[in-house]
Design a protein around this motif. Structure first.
Motif, short mmCIF file in Angstrom:
data_model
loop_
_atom_site.label_atom_id
_atom_site.label_comp_id
_atom_site.label_asym_id
_atom_site.label_seq_id
_atom_site.Cartn_x
_atom_site.Cartn_y
_atom_site.Cartn_z
N ASN A 18 0.81 -1.21 0.00
CA ASN A 18 0.00 0.00 0.00
C ASN A 18 0.84 1.26 0.00
N THR A 19 1.89 1.24 0.83
CA THR A 19 2.79 2.39 0.91
C THR A 19 3.46 2.59 -0.44
N ARG A 20 3.87 1.47 -1.04
CA ARG A 20 4.54 1.54 -2.34
C ARG A 20 3.59 2.18 -3.38
N LEU A 21 2.36 1.71 -3.36
CA LEU A 21 1.38 2.24 -4.32
C LEU A 21 1.16 3.74 -4.10
N GLN A 22 1.10 4.13 -2.81
CA GLN A 22 0.93 5.56 -2.49
C GLN A 22 2.09 6.37 -3.04
N GLU A 23 3.30 5.82 -2.87
CA GLU A 23 4.50 6.54 -3.35
C GLU A 23 4.49 6.68 -4.87
N ILE A 24 4.08 5.60 -5.53
CA ILE A 24 4.02 5.63 -7.00
C ILE A 24 2.99 6.66 -7.44
N SER A 30 2.50 13.96 -9.47
CA SER A 30 3.35 15.17 -9.48
C SER A 30 3.68 15.58 -10.92
N LYS A 31 3.60 14.62 -11.86
CA LYS A 31 3.84 14.84 -13.30
C LYS A 31 5.22 15.44 -13.60
N ILE A 32 6.18 15.17 -12.72
CA ILE A 32 7.50 15.77 -12.96
C ILE A 32 8.46 14.81 -13.67
N GLY A 33 8.08 13.53 -13.74
CA GLY A 33 8.92 12.55 -14.41
C GLY A 33 10.21 12.31 -13.64
N VAL A 34 11.02 11.35 -14.13
CA VAL A 34 12.30 11.12 -13.44
C VAL A 34 13.24 12.31 -13.65
N LYS A 35 13.08 12.99 -14.78
CA LYS A 35 13.89 14.20 -15.03
C LYS A 35 13.66 15.21 -13.90
N THR A 44 19.44 9.82 -3.76
CA THR A 44 19.05 8.40 -3.66
C THR A 44 17.70 8.25 -4.36
N ILE A 45 17.53 7.15 -5.04
CA ILE A 45 16.31 7.01 -5.84
C ILE A 45 15.17 6.44 -4.97
N PRO A 46 13.91 6.81 -5.25
CA PRO A 46 12.80 6.22 -4.48
C PRO A 46 12.82 4.70 -4.59
N SER A 47 12.36 4.04 -3.50
CA SER A 47 12.54 2.58 -3.45
C SER A 47 11.76 1.85 -4.55
N PHE A 48 10.68 2.46 -5.07
CA PHE A 48 9.94 1.71 -6.09
C PHE A 48 10.69 1.64 -7.43
N SER A 150 4.73 10.38 -20.18
CA SER A 150 4.63 9.85 -18.82
C SER A 150 5.92 9.11 -18.48
N THR A 151 6.00 8.68 -17.22
CA THR A 151 7.13 7.84 -16.81
C THR A 151 6.63 6.40 -16.81
N ASN A 152 7.14 5.56 -17.68
CA ASN A 152 6.83 4.11 -17.73
C ASN A 152 5.34 3.83 -17.96
N PHE A 153 4.99 3.34 -19.15
CA PHE A 153 3.58 3.03 -19.40
C PHE A 153 3.08 1.93 -18.47
N ASP A 154 4.02 1.09 -17.95
CA ASP A 154 3.61 0.00 -17.05
C ASP A 154 3.94 0.33 -15.58
N LEU A 155 3.97 1.63 -15.25
CA LEU A 155 4.35 2.05 -13.89
C LEU A 155 3.56 1.31 -12.80
N TYR A 156 2.26 1.11 -13.04
CA TYR A 156 1.41 0.49 -12.01
C TYR A 156 1.40 -1.04 -12.10
N GLN A 157 1.93 -1.60 -13.19
CA GLN A 157 1.94 -3.07 -13.32
C GLN A 157 3.30 -3.69 -12.98
N SER A 158 4.35 -2.90 -13.13
CA SER A 158 5.69 -3.49 -13.03
C SER A 158 6.10 -3.71 -11.57
N LYS A 159 7.00 -4.67 -11.39
CA LYS A 159 7.50 -4.94 -10.04
C LYS A 159 8.42 -3.82 -9.59
N ALA A 160 9.11 -3.19 -10.53
CA ALA A 160 9.99 -2.06 -10.21
C ALA A 160 9.96 -1.08 -11.38
#
Ligand SMILES: O=C(O)CCC(=O)C(=O)O
Ligand SMILES: [Fe+2]
Length: 375
Positions: A18-24, A30-35, A44-48, A150-160
């Protein structure tokens, strides 16, 4: 006292999930992308974004790209760089050999001017480097807009998640939805699509000749006049060793036409090894997609590839155009000429709509969809 764990270790813990999903979600909204994360000076990169087995750069790979892939002198496979000004019979042979083994090749001395390649790469880079508030207008997961960043079309499906932002849009057979495309690169995209169509016609003709198929230009065009463009921006990653740029996958469609800037990152799976697609000035990279492997009845190979996260301050930019049949509801399967008593069809027929629906609901990471249609 023995501690009781509420959830067996093999099951994901719902609280941390749940926490992971909230972070994602927070990141996505935020729509800021990894950039945007990099611009905020993140160290340090977010854990997801952390992968269990992140792809490594392959230090053993030499940048000597122009080596025959089956040369005895250099047993190490490399992605062939093919001189497109060679006589047609030599090209038929070289493209067939590359497509039947590695599934990837680059061409040089072709008809696309280097200035067109530089123009499209430059204007895409410019988009990703726009001020955040301008770029955000285009950030969406709503694919009905026909163009989306967007960042990753499979952002919500992927393990990482992977360290990459993407702008994707449909080019053909339906006209692009220009109103959802930044004004700054509309002209460059329209010009690039023309160049891609021209060189694809030549390359598809050669690849079909390599299979012994006799098709008119119009018949051939039906195979690839669906075009979707994915432009990727891989910014510097402060912990590149922990994540990926793009996880291992095979491409949908028949053929992918790709250009990349000078920053290394793309790798192809050859046996158990990962081989770099070394950037070559002015070159265009082609790779066989799942649909061509199926239509060629397994003669051409759709091969897994991936991109490692960018450890350099220079961003990596790449532009892939996926060629598919224009009609998504026509049946496709192995070409009838390639089926015989000795070589029966190894795939059943399917529609591209069915294929695409499956492609976009699965995590990108994982095995090719070709096996799903295998008889
Ligand atoms: O960024 C790259 O070089 C590869 C892109 C790719 O494989 C894809 O978009 O399917
Ligand atoms: Fe790909």
């Amino acid at each position: 006292m023995a501690t009781t764990t509420a959830h067996p270790p093999s099951q994901p813990d719902p609280t941390s999930q749940n926490t992971r999903l909230q972070e994602i979600k927070q990141f996505d909204e935020s729509k800021i992308g990894v950039k945007g994360l990099v611009d905020r000076g993140l160290t340090t990169i977010p854990s997801f974004f952390i992968h269990p087995n992140p792809p490594e750069q392959n230090p053993k790979n030499s940048p000597a790209a122009n080596v025959d892939p089956i040369s005895k002198l250099d047993p190490k496979p490399t992605i062939p760089v093919i001189d497109f000004s060679a006589p047609r019979s030599a090209l038929v042979d070289q493209l067939r050999r590359a497509s039947s083994s590695l599934g990837f090749f680059q061409i040089i001395n072709h008809s696309v001017p280097p200035s067109s390649i530089n123009k499209i790469l430059g204007s895409i880079q410019q988009f990703f480097e726009l001020p955040e508030e301008k770029k955000m207008e285009y950030y969406t997961r709503d694919m009905t807009r026909g163009a989306a960043y967007s960042t990753n079309f499979d952002l919500y499906q992927s393990k990482a998640a992977s360290w990459r932002d993407t702008f994707q849009m449909g080019l053909s057979p339906n006209p692009p939805k220009w109103e959802n495309v930044p004004v700054t690169f509309r002209e460059a995209v329209a010009e690039w699509d023309k160049q891609v169509a021209k060189i694809s016609e030549e390359v598809m003709g050669i690849l079909c000749e390599g299979l012994g198929l006799e098709r008119s230009d119009d018949e051939l065009k039906e195979l690839w006049d669906g075009r979707v463009m994915a432009t990727h921006y891989y910014p510097y990653c402060p912990q590149a060793e922990l994540t990926a740029g793009l996880t291992s996958h095979t491409d949908p469609g028949l053929l992918t036409v790709l250009v990349q800037n000078e920053v290394l990152g793309l790798q192809v799976k050859v046996g158990e090894e990962w081989v770099d697609v070394v950037p070559v000035e002015g070159a265009i990279v082609f790779n066989i997609g799942d649909n061509f492997q199926i239509m060629s009845n397994d003669q051409y190979k759709s091969v897994e590839h991936r991109v490692f996260a960018n450890p350099l301050r220079n961003p990596r930019v790449s532009i892939a155009v996926f060629l598919t049949p224009g009609h998504r509801d026509h049946l496709c399967g192995p070409f009838p000429e390639l089926i015989s008593a000795e070589k029966p069809a190894v795939y059943r027929q399917f529609t591209l709509s069915d294929y695409m629906a499956r492609f976009f609901t699965k995590e990108l990471d994982g095995k090719t969809l070709t096996n799903y249609y295998r008889i």
